[in-house]
Design an enzyme around this catalytic site. Structure first.
Site, PDB file in Angstrom:
ATOM      1  N   ARG A 147      39.131  39.051  47.472  1.00  0.00           N
ATOM      2  CA  ARG A 147      37.734  39.440  47.650  1.00  0.00           C
ATOM      3  C   ARG A 147      36.852  38.248  47.976  1.00  0.00           C
ATOM      4  O   ARG A 147      35.896  38.360  48.732  1.00  0.00           O
ATOM      5  CB  ARG A 147      37.223  40.152  46.392  1.00  0.00           C
ATOM      6  CG  ARG A 147      37.784  41.553  46.235  1.00  0.00           C
ATOM      7  CD  ARG A 147      37.358  42.184  44.921  1.00  0.00           C
ATOM      8  NE  ARG A 147      37.828  43.561  44.817  1.00  0.00           N
ATOM      9  CZ  ARG A 147      39.052  43.904  44.424  1.00  0.00           C
ATOM     10  NH1 ARG A 147      39.922  42.965  44.085  1.00  0.00           N
ATOM     11  NH2 ARG A 147      39.406  45.176  44.364  1.00  0.00           N
ATOM     12  N   GLU A 194      40.790  39.400  38.926  1.00  0.00           N
ATOM     13  CA  GLU A 194      42.091  39.129  38.306  1.00  0.00           C
ATOM     14  C   GLU A 194      42.014  38.209  37.094  1.00  0.00           C
ATOM     15  O   GLU A 194      42.741  38.414  36.110  1.00  0.00           O
ATOM     16  CB  GLU A 194      43.058  38.545  39.350  1.00  0.00           C
ATOM     17  CG  GLU A 194      43.517  39.525  40.405  1.00  0.00           C
ATOM     18  CD  GLU A 194      42.553  39.689  41.561  1.00  0.00           C
ATOM     19  OE1 GLU A 194      42.815  40.528  42.442  1.00  0.00           O
ATOM     20  OE2 GLU A 194      41.509  38.976  41.586  1.00  0.00           O
ATOM     21  N   ASP A 231      48.069  40.502  36.735  1.00  0.00           N
ATOM     22  CA  ASP A 231      46.626  40.586  36.520  1.00  0.00           C
ATOM     23  C   ASP A 231      45.951  41.682  37.330  1.00  0.00           C
ATOM     24  O   ASP A 231      44.766  41.613  37.626  1.00  0.00           O
ATOM     25  CB  ASP A 231      45.991  39.238  36.871  1.00  0.00           C
ATOM     26  CG  ASP A 231      46.438  38.716  38.240  1.00  0.00           C
ATOM     27  OD1 ASP A 231      46.786  39.549  39.107  1.00  0.00           O
ATOM     28  OD2 ASP A 231      46.453  37.489  38.428  1.00  0.00           O
ATOM     29  N   GLU A 290      54.448  37.091  33.077  1.00  0.00           N
ATOM     30  CA  GLU A 290      53.589  36.127  33.776  1.00  0.00           C
ATOM     31  C   GLU A 290      52.269  35.969  33.027  1.00  0.00           C
ATOM     32  O   GLU A 290      51.179  35.977  33.599  1.00  0.00           O
ATOM     33  CB  GLU A 290      53.358  36.525  35.234  1.00  0.00           C
ATOM     34  CG  GLU A 290      52.864  35.363  36.096  1.00  0.00           C
ATOM     35  CD  GLU A 290      52.738  35.723  37.559  1.00  0.00           C
ATOM     36  OE1 GLU A 290      53.708  35.496  38.304  1.00  0.00           O
ATOM     37  OE2 GLU A 290      51.673  36.214  37.958  1.00  0.00           O
ATOM     38  N   HIS A 336      46.518  42.333  55.721  1.00  0.00           N
ATOM     39  CA  HIS A 336      46.457  43.255  54.584  1.00  0.00           C
ATOM     40  C   HIS A 336      45.796  44.566  55.018  1.00  0.00           C
ATOM     41  O   HIS A 336      44.864  44.564  55.829  1.00  0.00           O
ATOM     42  CB  HIS A 336      45.656  42.615  53.449  1.00  0.00           C
ATOM     43  CG  HIS A 336      45.852  43.249  52.122  1.00  0.00           C
ATOM     44  ND1 HIS A 336      45.170  44.384  51.735  1.00  0.00           N
ATOM     45  CD2 HIS A 336      46.657  42.930  51.074  1.00  0.00           C
ATOM     46  CE1 HIS A 336      45.538  44.729  50.513  1.00  0.00           C
ATOM     47  NE2 HIS A 336      46.438  43.866  50.088  1.00  0.00           N
ATOM     48  N   HIS A 382      43.677  38.037  51.642  1.00  0.00           N
ATOM     49  CA  HIS A 382      43.307  39.360  51.153  1.00  0.00           C
ATOM     50  C   HIS A 382      42.296  39.338  50.003  1.00  0.00           C
ATOM     51  O   HIS A 382      41.714  40.364  49.687  1.00  0.00           O
ATOM     52  CB  HIS A 382      44.548  40.113  50.679  1.00  0.00           C
ATOM     53  CG  HIS A 382      45.112  39.576  49.386  1.00  0.00           C
ATOM     54  ND1 HIS A 382      45.874  38.431  49.334  1.00  0.00           N
ATOM     55  CD2 HIS A 382      45.017  40.020  48.111  1.00  0.00           C
ATOM     56  CE1 HIS A 382      46.235  38.200  48.082  1.00  0.00           C
ATOM     57  NE2 HIS A 382      45.721  39.140  47.312  1.00  0.00           N
TER      58      HIS A 382
END
Length: 365
Positions: A210, A131, A95, A117, A240, A208
């Protein structure tokens, strides 16, 4: 007949999950590997871990690049590659922006797209952002969908994807993880080794996404400080490289006793850390799958998950940064509860997903 297959990947998780697919397809077709550079250093290293060398490195990343600009740069860079290579299929995974751009660029050139996936859903376009929307859009562009689970397949069918286009392959992360464990690659990071030698229990941490940046990240750091105040645990935090994560984490946790801030850990070493830790605190999607296979409890820093199987099995439990400490203390102090959180069946397949994907592509031709 499928003669040439082009694989697009740009982030470390994509490469980890597509590496077994690349090895399987390399036995039956001409293979072209395209690294977008969405994760520049982490991605380049990931190809090497699996003895793969990309044919193209697009190097699209710039610091603080807006998503729209990144997508535009990806499309612009992929167009001449597809035009020159003329693949029979383009494969994308998951994604990411690289996956969406790969699918869209292929669609524009009338090249069939296979989505590995496929079918993961939270049904909330803002979580995870971006995503969730990106994988929904890829499903509209793809002509072959390799779902990791039966539930993911059902989601695709409900969205009107034809049944004959959906194959339940399992999750390729199981293939990669099994290969890695059998290879003997990887070693425990030195701070983790020292902590275990001193009789401390390990907690592995990553963050990590958002939705955890901004106010939630300082709250997470404060909870981690409280956790190590017990003096019987140490934390290995793989930080990250995103400045939105790295700057506040180092500002709040650098030189904090009991908390070790490390640069992104090579995947083989990271798996050794997951094996050795008591539990995991993360907002990662892929780590939920890896933890399930390794039978390690996950404290998930998210409001929703697209991997409900792991949550239903008990290996994953969602919390907020503010309630993390309560769940962590329970995992450390209640042995019966801890064992119940470790019991996860083979949720994501048997390690033969890449073979099923290879066979599915051959049959589809």
């Amino acid at each position: 007949m499928v003669n040439k297959i082009l694989i697009v990947a740009g982030t470390r998780p994509e490469i980890i999950k597509l590496a077994p697919v690349a090895h399987a397809l390399g036995k039956v077709a001409t293979l072209c590997l395209v690294h977008t550079g969405q994760h520049r250093e982490m991605g380049a290293a990931a190809w090497q871990w699996f003895d793969l060398q990309p044919h193209y490195d697009l190097d699209v990343m710039e610091e603080d690049q807006p998503l729209s600009v990144l997508l535009g740069r990806l499309l612009q860079a992929l167009h001449p590659v597809f035009a020159a290579e003329k693949p029979d299929f383009v494969i994308v995974q998951g994604d990411t922006a690289s996956a969406l751009a790969g699918a869209l660029a292929a669609f524009y050139q009338h090249i069939p797209v296979a989505h590995v996936e496929a079918g993961l859903r939270t049904f909330d376009p803002t979580q995870p952002f971006p995503e969730e929307m990106q994988r929904v859009l890829i499903s509209r562009l793809a002509s072959l969908h390799f779902a990791p689970t039966a539930q993911a397949r059902d989601f695709l069918l409900r969205e009107g994807i034809p049944d004959e286009q959906v194959i339940v392959a399992g999750n390729t992360v199981v293939d990669s993880l099994k290969w890695l464990l059998e290879s003997g690659k990887g070693r425990l990071p030195e701070p983790a080794h020292k902590a275990l030698a001193q009789g401390r229990r390990l907690v592995a941490v990553t963050a990590h996404r958002r939705e955890n940046q901004g106010e939630r990240l300082p709250a997470l750091c404060e909870s981690l400080k409280s956790l190590v105040a017990r003096h019987d645990v140490e934390i290995i935090f793989a930080v990250h490289p995103n400045p939105g994560v790295r700057r506040p984490v180092y500002a709040l946790l650098d030189n904090q006793p009991g908390i070790h801030l490390l640069d992104p850990i090579p995947y083989p070493d990271f798996i050794r850390l997951l094996q050795a830790c008591h539990f995991i605190v993360t907002d990662s999607g892929g780590i939920q799958e890896e933890a399930s296979m390794l039978q390690k409890p996950v404290i998930l820093l998210r409001e929703v998950t697209e991997r409900p199987e792991a949550e239903q099995a008990g290996v994953v439990k969602r919390v907020s940064p503010q309630t993390l400490l309560e769940e962590a203390d329970r995992l450390l102090d209640d042995e019966v509860y801890y064992v119940s959180r470790c019991q996860s069946p083979a949720l994501y397949g048997d390690g033969n997903a890449a073979l099923r994907i290879s066979q599915g592509l051959v049959v589809s031709s």
